[in-house]
Structures are given as structure tokens and as C-alpha cells.
Design a protein around this motif. Sequence first.
Motif, PDB file in Angstrom:
ATOM      1  N   ILE A 115      74.418  -0.925  -3.129  1.00  0.00           N
ATOM      2  CA  ILE A 115      75.637   0.145  -2.420  1.00  0.00           C
ATOM      3  C   ILE A 115      75.946  -0.050  -1.427  1.00  0.00           C
ATOM      4  O   ILE A 115      77.285  -0.090  -1.107  1.00  0.00           O
ATOM      5  N   SER A 116      75.063  -0.141  -0.349  1.00  0.00           N
ATOM      6  CA  SER A 116      75.707  -0.517   1.001  1.00  0.00           C
ATOM      7  C   SER A 116      76.534  -1.937   1.050  1.00  0.00           C
ATOM      8  O   SER A 116      77.402  -1.856   1.871  1.00  0.00           O
ATOM      9  N   THR A 117      76.431  -2.866   0.276  1.00  0.00           N
ATOM     10  CA  THR A 117      77.226  -4.148   0.077  1.00  0.00           C
ATOM     11  C   THR A 117      78.671  -4.005  -0.218  1.00  0.00           C
ATOM     12  O   THR A 117      79.448  -4.260   0.153  1.00  0.00           O
ATOM     13  N   LEU A 118      78.465  -3.043  -1.466  1.00  0.00           N
ATOM     14  CA  LEU A 118      79.980  -2.872  -1.966  1.00  0.00           C
ATOM     15  C   LEU A 118      80.607  -1.771  -1.155  1.00  0.00           C
ATOM     16  O   LEU A 118      82.083  -1.868  -1.399  1.00  0.00           O
ATOM     17  N   ALA A 169      81.592  -1.410   2.056  1.00  0.00           N
ATOM     18  CA  ALA A 169      82.545  -1.753   3.132  1.00  0.00           C
ATOM     19  C   ALA A 169      83.820  -2.240   2.347  1.00  0.00           C
ATOM     20  O   ALA A 169      84.858  -1.974   2.790  1.00  0.00           O
ATOM     21  N   PRO A 170      83.757  -3.489   1.478  1.00  0.00           N
ATOM     22  CA  PRO A 170      84.902  -3.740   0.788  1.00  0.00           C
ATOM     23  C   PRO A 170      85.786  -2.585  -0.016  1.00  0.00           C
ATOM     24  O   PRO A 170      86.885  -2.281  -0.028  1.00  0.00           O
ATOM     25  N   PHE A 171      84.830  -1.601  -0.660  1.00  0.00           N
ATOM     26  CA  PHE A 171      85.521  -0.518  -1.137  1.00  0.00           C
ATOM     27  C   PHE A 171      86.166   0.493  -0.140  1.00  0.00           C
ATOM     28  O   PHE A 171      87.345   0.713  -0.327  1.00  0.00           O
ATOM     29  N   LEU A 172      85.594   0.540   0.964  1.00  0.00           N
ATOM     30  CA  LEU A 172      86.045   1.372   2.083  1.00  0.00           C
ATOM     31  C   LEU A 172      87.430   0.819   2.405  1.00  0.00           C
ATOM     32  O   LEU A 172      88.508   1.628   2.803  1.00  0.00           O
ATOM     33  N   LEU A 173      87.518  -0.628   2.689  1.00  0.00           N
ATOM     34  CA  LEU A 173      88.664  -1.383   3.200  1.00  0.00           C
ATOM     35  C   LEU A 173      89.714  -1.303   1.794  1.00  0.00           C
ATOM     36  O   LEU A 173      91.068  -0.986   2.363  1.00  0.00           O
ATOM     37  N   GLY A 174      89.279  -1.236   0.769  1.00  0.00           N
ATOM     38  CA  GLY A 174      90.380  -1.168  -0.224  1.00  0.00           C
ATOM     39  C   GLY A 174      90.954   0.165  -0.426  1.00  0.00           C
ATOM     40  O   GLY A 174      92.172   0.425  -0.496  1.00  0.00           O
ATOM     41  N   LEU A 175      90.119   1.120  -0.078  1.00  0.00           N
ATOM     42  CA  LEU A 175      90.571   2.610  -0.111  1.00  0.00           C
ATOM     43  C   LEU A 175      91.560   2.757   0.976  1.00  0.00           C
ATOM     44  O   LEU A 175      92.684   3.486   0.919  1.00  0.00           O
ATOM     45  N   LEU A 176      91.017   2.251   2.251  1.00  0.00           N
ATOM     46  CA  LEU A 176      92.153   2.405   3.227  1.00  0.00           C
ATOM     47  C   LEU A 176      93.665   1.809   3.152  1.00  0.00           C
ATOM     48  O   LEU A 176      94.436   2.235   3.743  1.00  0.00           O
ATOM     49  N   THR A 177      93.545   0.485   2.487  1.00  0.00           N
ATOM     50  CA  THR A 177      94.737   0.017   2.597  1.00  0.00           C
ATOM     51  C   THR A 177      95.373   0.123   1.325  1.00  0.00           C
ATOM     52  O   THR A 177      96.879  -0.291   1.426  1.00  0.00           O
ATOM     53  N   ILE A 178      94.788   0.366   0.331  1.00  0.00           N
ATOM     54  CA  ILE A 178      95.807   0.413  -1.077  1.00  0.00           C
ATOM     55  C   ILE A 178      96.183   2.176  -1.304  1.00  0.00           C
ATOM     56  O   ILE A 178      97.110   2.382  -1.558  1.00  0.00           O
ATOM     57  N   LEU A 226      78.521 -11.284   2.672  1.00  0.00           N
ATOM     58  CA  LEU A 226      79.090 -10.569   1.454  1.00  0.00           C
ATOM     59  C   LEU A 226      80.266  -9.600   2.037  1.00  0.00           C
ATOM     60  O   LEU A 226      81.077  -9.772   1.243  1.00  0.00           O
ATOM     61  N   TRP A 227      80.154  -9.133   2.956  1.00  0.00           N
ATOM     62  CA  TRP A 227      81.004  -8.158   3.400  1.00  0.00           C
ATOM     63  C   TRP A 227      82.422  -8.788   3.921  1.00  0.00           C
ATOM     64  O   TRP A 227      83.532  -8.403   3.240  1.00  0.00           O
ATOM     65  N   VAL A 228      82.152  -9.968   4.548  1.00  0.00           N
ATOM     66  CA  VAL A 228      83.351 -10.975   4.937  1.00  0.00           C
ATOM     67  C   VAL A 228      83.894 -11.223   3.685  1.00  0.00           C
ATOM     68  O   VAL A 228      85.122 -11.268   3.539  1.00  0.00           O
ATOM     69  N   ILE A 229      83.268 -11.967   2.626  1.00  0.00           N
ATOM     70  CA  ILE A 229      83.932 -12.612   1.743  1.00  0.00           C
ATOM     71  C   ILE A 229      84.638 -11.512   0.420  1.00  0.00           C
ATOM     72  O   ILE A 229      85.795 -11.842   0.168  1.00  0.00           O
ATOM     73  N   THR A 230      83.996 -10.451   0.379  1.00  0.00           N
ATOM     74  CA  THR A 230      84.616  -9.293  -0.575  1.00  0.00           C
ATOM     75  C   THR A 230      85.925  -8.731   0.513  1.00  0.00           C
ATOM     76  O   THR A 230      86.853  -8.559  -0.334  1.00  0.00           O
ATOM     77  N   SER A 231      85.812  -8.674   1.561  1.00  0.00           N
ATOM     78  CA  SER A 231      86.802  -8.077   2.358  1.00  0.00           C
ATOM     79  C   SER A 231      88.093  -8.835   2.217  1.00  0.00           C
ATOM     80  O   SER A 231      89.147  -8.421   2.094  1.00  0.00           O
TER      81      SER A 231
END
Lengths: 321, 430
Positions: B23-26, B28-37, B259-264
Motif C-alpha cells: 500500500i505505501s509503495t503504491l 506515492a505514484p497514486f498521489l502523484l497521478g492524483l495531483l497531476t491528472i 519503486l517510487w522513482v520508477i512508478t513516478s
Amino acid sequence: MSDPAIEIRGVAKRFASHVAVKDLSLVVPRGTVYGLLGPNGAGKTTTIRMILDIIEPDTGTISVLGSAHRDRGIQDRVGYLPEERGLYKKMQVNRVLRFLGELKGLRGREADARIGEWMERLGLRTAEKDWGTAKVDELSRGMQQKVQFIAALLHDPELVILDEPFSGLDPVNAQALKDTVVELKRRGKTVIFSTHVMDNAERLCDAVCIIAGGEKVLDGPVSAVKAAHGERSIALALDGAASPAVQSILDDRALVAEVDDQNLFYELELAPGADPAALLRRLVEAGAPIRRFERVQPSLHSIFLERVGAAGVEMGMSGHG
Amino acid sequence: MARLWAVIKREYLERVRTKWFLISTLFAPFLLGLLTIVPIWLMSKTAAQSDIAHIAILDASGTGVGRRVRLALGGGSLAGDTSRTQLVVLDTTQLAAAESAFTHVVMKKETRGYLVLGPHVLDDTVARYAGRNGASLADVGRIQSAVRQGILQARLERAGLDAERVVSLTAAKQVELNAEQIGDKGREGGGIVKFLFSFSIAFLLYMSIVLYGQNVLRGVLEEKQTRVAEVVVSSVSTDTLLAGKVLGVGAVGITQQILWVITSIAVIHAREPIMRAMHVPSPSFSLPSISAGVLALLFVFFVLGFMLYAAIFASVGAMVNSDTEAQQAQQPFMMLLVATAILIQPVLVNPSSSLARAASIVPFSSPVIMPLRLSVSSVPWWEVGLAIGIGAVTIALFIWIASRIYRTGLLMYGKRPTLREVARWVRRSA
């Protein structure tokens, strides 16, 4: 093989507030079942922890299986069941066992094979249910103890050290443990266990060491220990309660030094110089309904009470085990 | 070494296997997606709801400008959808009657509004609009630009340009304007983006150190509480166990960051296709570039910070017996971390102040503050070297202390030791 399994020379250990072990020396021959007996707080667990190199003695030397106990790899040949049982609660049983096996130098694949064997032998893996894939905290207390026991024996150690192994076991598991100890001895392993329950020691041990207050009280083969305490004990059983006349004979300190009422029979210790025949004659004259009058070896229990006494037990009520 | 490896493996696998890690790994990218899209998607969603093409055009100009406006409302190109816009070409004399008729149509909600293009619309460029969204500045603005485009096209055609060329030349395209800030020191790149980016780096470092430091504490405490420590240390030394724990948990932290960097990066790349699929224009967006050297330094500082606080938290775990005791005992060290977090903002605003320079060298705050400074400004190399050197020496000291506290504390149950007792453990560890 001529080296003893364990040889402790002049070992002492102090903690900040008290002395746990003072100047302890003992030898455990190979291939024996050895009992480390003593009241709570006598220093049994501290001694065991020093043997296992968990804590360092302040003075003295310890050798295990012919090598200094700190030597590389020597602890891999020792199995240990601690008094305070515990496993990683959230981990799968098989993974816990594999981890503990790896810590003793077992390879993954071999560990897995042995885990399977043990799990089946102790009924933790059956056709219906494999507890090996369950998490530790899903197991009952009894099952967790079995897992802990497997962990101690998984790497097939030459020397097995069990700290209070019978505490908390139900009769069925206690019997299984006794059977395993006997089996280990038959295969030439050395088993050391600590206990304060003398009956277990009496039935299982070839040799014992009694310690109290951090000091050795006595040690040696059980038969020798008993012989040294002379055949001064008499088992007396009566039909019905003792009449006042019989009771006064038992209270005669010129004849009987001590009476231990075992409920079904009395264990009497003759006073120094007293003649057992004289005691029997007095009892018959008093009309005691005698069912049994037998000269016996003293039980470890009575030797323990005699040598350690109430004071030793009291001392043990505080501090470490 | 095999034993150390077994300990590392257990610490690592048991943590990576948990749901919490997933959950914590997913997250960060989820939040980034949320904020940009999502904000852009929401904007286009609300725009789609007030469908400005769903109107009637009353064209009394006699020039065909109404047809062009309809085209512009439908998306601008010849291929656009014009079916929703009703075009009524009429005579000036019919206008008043048509207007009152369409007012009733709008009142019955059959259409949203009507646009009136008068006879002189090409010259006086005055048009009228009435509708349910007549008060919406955004809608009116977009209708206005459609009208402007239609008039422009009609004028160009009147001036003799070919009709198709007119459409292709004037097809509405949004103009992109990328703003950049110039400060006292010259160009500073996309100001706000860079600011947020640096803040995120510092905050993530802080969060990772807190999270994984606490993870070490909980791991030590668990072994102590379940008494499993005794079996383990009968097989391996406490030093091996401590080292394995710190390395294993640290590896989990590094795995998560990778994983955060790659998924971001994946999210940022997937952004444009996703938005195209949703028929949303995607404004260009790029992260400030970060050099490989700075990235390596970020990594070094995470390792330094984690090791330092892991040693501290391991000592705390070995000293206490329960979660509540642990909460209390870790407070002074948590204060050090919180103080560091409070420094993030002033350092971000003024990365070369003496406060920033001091905080980036003191070992307790340098793992967060130095990477922050590195990401917003250039830092003299000797300051970076000094911070790393002091950090390494401090870590060596703290690990030495921790190993001694751990050795004694791990098998010590009962009451919590006083500071004096702990000091004695460190002096003569047994």
C-alpha cells in the motif's frame, strides 16, 4: 568422544544487583541425560545461557563438545529450548523454522525436508491440514511449543539443552517429550535439562547437579548421589490413619529424624545411629496396621529438600532463573 | 556471513511481503497521478457539462457566418461535431419573433441558449447571447471566442482567401505559455515546480527515515516481547542480529524508494496518453532535471540518516519492554527529527543562510537538509564532504553504543533501566 559434552570450571557471573552464579564447576559426560536441578532463581538459566554463549561469564572457562564454547561453529552442534518460549508471531511456521535452521547452518532445501519430516511426526501436518503454512499466532499454545521443540532439534544437534522443558506441557505432550529425550539418548546424543520438579529428573536423568543460590550443592550420577545419602530412608504404609501411639513413635526424634507424609505412604528418615529393626518392632508393638515397611533409597526430592532446604527455596523466589 | 545473510533475508522478506508495504509503495505514484491528472480532468469534466455547443444560432447576417460559428463551437475543424448546434438562418424582420420563440424553447430546457448574429455583425462585431448559462463567465468567454473565430474567417473569405485555407489557418489551437522565473542569480527554472520538487525530496527523506527507523525499533521490541530473541542469539551474536536487522530494514526502504522513482516516472509518462484517452488537453509538465551525481548523493544521505536513526531506535527498542515505554523513550530522538522537518521551509527559502549551512552539517539534520540544499542550489563540495564525514563518524559511534546496549538489553526483561544503568551497559557490556 572421550571429551565430556560440557565441562565448566570455576565459572562466576554477577549482575548489577546480585550474584547469579558463584564458582560453579561441573562435568556432563557424553551420551547422558543430565539434570540441572535447583529452586527458581538458583542460577540454572544463567548457567545455560553462559554455556550457549548468550552471556559471558565474569570468570572461569566453559568447554562444549571438547572445544571452547566461543569457538566458531561449536554452537551449531547445540540445540536449545529456552524457558521463555516465543516465535515470530506474524511469520509462517515453515519460514520461522527454515530461518532458525539457517541460523544453525542448515541449507534451505535440507531444512525444508527436515521440517516436513518433523511436522508430520508431531502431527502438525496431516492430510487435512498443514499448519506449516499458517502463521504462528494462528496455532494453539501446545502447537507453538511443538514448533519451538522442532526448532531446537531441526539441525540434529549432538547436545540438546532444554530449559524447564516440562513447564506448561499437558500430560500428553509431556509424555511425548520424555519419549523424545529417551530416543535422543538412545541415538548417542547428550541431553541437559533444567527443572525444579524432582519427579521428572528422578525418572529421566542418569546424572544430576543440584544448585542453589548460584552454588553447586552436589552432583554426580543419580545412583551415586542416592548411595551417598545412605539407605537411611524407609517407606511406611499403613491401613488407615496413624493412631496416637503410632504417631508418637514417628515423632520420636531419637528414632526418626524426619517424616515426609506422601499421602499414600510416609517417607521416613532414620535418626543417626537408629536401627530400622528397632523402629519396626516398636511399630508392631503399638499395633500399627502395617501394609508396607521397606528400606528404600532416598528420592531426589527428599535429598533436594534435605540439602537445599526451605532457605534455598525462599532465596530463589526473587531474581533470575 | 551466511548467518548475517539469513537475518537480512528474513527482515527484508517479512516486511516486503506485508500488505502495508504494498500500500505505501503504491501510495506515492497514486498521489502523484492524483495531483497531476485529476484537477485537469475535473476541469474538462465541468466544461463538458456546460455544453456550449448545445445552443441555437439565429443568423440574420446573410453572410453564412453562423455556419462558421457553429463549426468553431463544435471543435474548430471541419471534422468537428456540429449536430448539437441548431442553426437558424433568417431575415432581419423575423429576428424579434424568433428571439421570443427561442426564449420559450430555452425556458423549456430544450436548448441552453441562443446566439443572435445581426445583419452588420461582420463590421460592427457585435453579437448577443441569451441563455441559461448567460452568467457563466467561462461559457460566455468560449462562445465569444467561437464568434470571434467565425467572424475572422468570414472576413478573410470576403477578402478573397480560399474557404478551406481559411479554416486550416484559423483552426483554434491553444497557445502554450511556459513561464520561467528570473531572480537575482539569473534564471531559476520553473519556479513553483522546482520549489515543490525540492520540498518533496526533503519530506520523503524525512518520512522514510522516521518510518524505517521506527520499523527497526518495532522489530527489536517484537523479538524482545515474544522472547524469540533468546533462541536467535543462541545461534548468532547480537552484533550479527543487529547488523542484519538494520541492513534488512534499510534494504526495504531503498527498495521502496526505487519503486517510487520508477512508478513516478511511469506515471508522468503515462499521463499524456491517459489524458488523450479522456479527450483532455494535457498541458506540458516536466520535472526539474536532476543530475546522476546529485541522485547518488541523495542515496548516500538516505543511508547515512537511516543508519544513524536505526542505531538510535534499535537501542531504544532494546531498553524498553512495551509499546508505551517505547513511545516515551523515543521522544527525545523524535524531537531531533521533527526539528529537522521544521527547518525544511526556512532552508528552502534561503538555502545559503548560515542556519541552512549549519543544519546541513550537524549529523542529526544533515541527512534531510543537505539533500534539500543540493536540490535547490549549488553547495560547495567541501561542505558536502564534511557532512558525509561527520555523519559517518557519528554513525560509527552510535552503532558501537547501540551494539552494547542491544547486547545487554535484548535479554533484560522487567523494569525499564535508568539512564545510569544504560550507561553501565555501554561501559562494560556483558
